[in-house]
Design a protein around this motif. Structure first.
Motif, PDB file in Angstrom:
ATOM      1  N   TYR A   1      37.401  33.086  36.392  1.00  0.00           N
ATOM      2  CA  TYR A   1      36.597  33.571  35.278  1.00  0.00           C
ATOM      3  C   TYR A   1      36.890  32.929  33.932  1.00  0.00           C
ATOM      4  CZ  TYR A   1      34.463  37.280  38.008  1.00  0.00           C
ATOM      5  OH  TYR A   1      33.739  37.971  38.912  1.00  0.00           O
ATOM      6  N   CYS A   2      38.146  32.618  33.629  1.00  0.00           N
ATOM      7  CA  CYS A   2      38.381  32.031  32.309  1.00  0.00           C
ATOM      8  C   CYS A   2      39.559  31.074  32.346  1.00  0.00           C
ATOM      9  CB  CYS A   2      38.562  33.109  31.236  1.00  0.00           C
ATOM     10  SG  CYS A   2      40.250  33.678  31.006  1.00  0.00           S
TER      11      CYS A   2
ATOM     12  N   LYS B   1      38.414  42.089  34.524  1.00  0.00           N
ATOM     13  CA  LYS B   1      37.432  41.185  35.131  1.00  0.00           C
ATOM     14  C   LYS B   1      38.038  40.445  36.327  1.00  0.00           C
ATOM     15  CE  LYS B   1      34.031  37.757  33.662  1.00  0.00           C
ATOM     16  NZ  LYS B   1      32.826  38.467  33.992  1.00  0.00           N
ATOM     17  N   GLY B   2      39.237  39.925  36.126  1.00  0.00           N
ATOM     18  CA  GLY B   2      39.896  39.215  37.221  1.00  0.00           C
ATOM     19  C   GLY B   2      40.229  40.139  38.379  1.00  0.00           C
TER      20      GLY B   2
ATOM     21  N   CYS C   1      42.189  32.693  39.343  1.00  0.00           N
ATOM     22  CA  CYS C   1      41.012  33.455  38.904  1.00  0.00           C
ATOM     23  C   CYS C   1      39.953  32.496  38.353  1.00  0.00           C
ATOM     24  CB  CYS C   1      41.414  34.477  37.843  1.00  0.00           C
ATOM     25  SG  CYS C   1      39.986  35.371  37.178  1.00  0.00           S
TER      26      CYS C   1
ATOM     27  N   LEU D   1      46.321  40.768  36.198  1.00  0.00           N
ATOM     28  CA  LEU D   1      44.933  40.332  36.072  1.00  0.00           C
ATOM     29  C   LEU D   1      44.254  41.273  35.086  1.00  0.00           C
ATOM     30  CD1 LEU D   1      43.896  39.812  39.820  1.00  0.00           C
ATOM     31  CD2 LEU D   1      44.467  38.020  38.177  1.00  0.00           C
ATOM     32  N   CYS D   2      43.363  40.739  34.270  1.00  0.00           N
ATOM     33  CA  CYS D   2      42.587  41.628  33.399  1.00  0.00           C
ATOM     34  C   CYS D   2      41.543  42.340  34.262  1.00  0.00           C
ATOM     35  CB  CYS D   2      41.941  40.820  32.266  1.00  0.00           C
ATOM     36  SG  CYS D   2      40.485  39.898  32.783  1.00  0.00           S
TER      37      CYS D   2
ATOM     38  N   VAL E   1      42.412  31.080  31.121  1.00  0.00           N
ATOM     39  CA  VAL E   1      43.790  31.554  31.253  1.00  0.00           C
ATOM     40  C   VAL E   1      44.335  31.172  32.632  1.00  0.00           C
ATOM     41  CG1 VAL E   1      45.262  33.601  31.261  1.00  0.00           C
ATOM     42  CG2 VAL E   1      43.411  33.414  29.617  1.00  0.00           C
ATOM     43  N   GLY E   2      43.450  31.192  33.626  1.00  0.00           N
ATOM     44  CA  GLY E   2      43.839  30.727  34.956  1.00  0.00           C
ATOM     45  C   GLY E   2      44.905  31.571  35.621  1.00  0.00           C
ATOM     46  N   CYS E   3      44.746  32.875  35.587  1.00  0.00           N
ATOM     47  CA  CYS E   3      45.756  33.753  36.192  1.00  0.00           C
ATOM     48  C   CYS E   3      45.840  33.520  37.702  1.00  0.00           C
ATOM     49  CB  CYS E   3      45.395  35.211  35.922  1.00  0.00           C
ATOM     50  SG  CYS E   3      45.375  35.610  34.163  1.00  0.00           S
TER      51      CYS E   3
HETATM   52  S1  SF4 Z   1      42.352  37.607  35.155  1.00  0.00           S
HETATM   53 FE1  SF4 Z   1      41.215  37.772  33.226  1.00  0.00          FE
HETATM   54  S2  SF4 Z   1      42.488  36.644  31.741  1.00  0.00           S
HETATM   55 FE2  SF4 Z   1      43.161  36.028  33.802  1.00  0.00          FE
HETATM   56  S3  SF4 Z   1      41.932  34.162  34.280  1.00  0.00           S
HETATM   57 FE3  SF4 Z   1      40.824  35.937  35.120  1.00  0.00          FE
HETATM   58  S4  SF4 Z   1      39.375  36.501  33.502  1.00  0.00           S
HETATM   59 FE4  SF4 Z   1      40.937  35.204  32.558  1.00  0.00          FE
END
Ligand code: SF4
Length: 188
Positions: free
Chosen positions: A52-53, A87-88, A50, A84-85, A55-57
């Motif tokens: 976006y952040c 956003k992800g 991912c 995934l959150c 955490v690197g899911c």
């Molecule tokens: S799914 Fe959410 S918590 Fe995981 S890396 Fe993406 S933005 Fe971050």
């Protein structure tokens, strides 16, 4: 069997199929039976992370005809384990958004117009500004004459969307360039 046959009524199907709690396929409508998952038509799956952040899911990117059709959590990821959150989980919208910009845009100082730049030109412009700011803010010594050999003209602020390797290399670049003001969004 005709669709209007009494034997096709859900409760009859339920009783005939021994599905007393209506949780089995006996109570599925024809429309439901015809439906398939969003990823069923994918011709390949690519593993990714991912963007976006920090955490690197882990993600699984489902591709059909060289086009991303869905992105879901990767159960093989040791820390996100398929999750995934929100956003992800919306990453597919980032890839396929109709308003997504795919060209580099530049607006010159005091101009009202945006122009597109090729990548080489844009990178050269960034490098030129970096070197000029570094030179203009260079200090060989501090106020007391102590040697410092640093530049106060540039500062680095890393983003939490960057991975460990990117942050490692960028920190090296900033330090080798003489910058002392180096931070990361994730630490602030
Ligand atoms: S799914 Fe959410 S918590 Fe995981 S890396 Fe993406 S933005 Fe971050």
């Amino acid at each position: 069997m005709s669709r209007i046959s009494p034997l096709n009524w859900p409760v009859v199907r339920q009783l005939r199929g021994g599905d007393l709690f209506a949780r089995g396929e006996n109570t599925e409508s024809e429309r439901t039976k015809e439906m398939e998952g969003r990823i069923a038509s994918a011709d390949r799956v690519v593993k990714s992370v991912c963007p976006y952040c920090a955490v690197g899911c882990g993600q699984r990117v489902y591709v059909k005809d060289d086009k991303v059709i869905q992105i879901e959590g990767d159960p093989d990821s040791p820390h996100s384990r398929g999750r995934l959150c929100p956003k992800g989980a919306a990453s597919e919208q980032l890839v396929n958004a109709p308003g997504r910009l795919t060209q580099i845009l530049y607006r010159a100082p005091r101009s009202k117009e945006w122009v597109t730049l090729d990548r080489e030109t844009a990178l050269d412009m960034v490098a030129d500004r970096f070197m000029e700011a570094r030179k203009n803010g260079w200090q060989d010594t501090d106020d007391k004459g102590n040697p410092v050999r640093r530049t106060m003209g540039i500062a680095g602020l890393g983003g939490a969307a960057m991975d460990n390797e990117e942050n490692y290399l960028i920190k090296k670049l900033w330090t080798a360039s003489g910058a002392v003001q180096i931070e990361n969004q994730a630490r602030i």
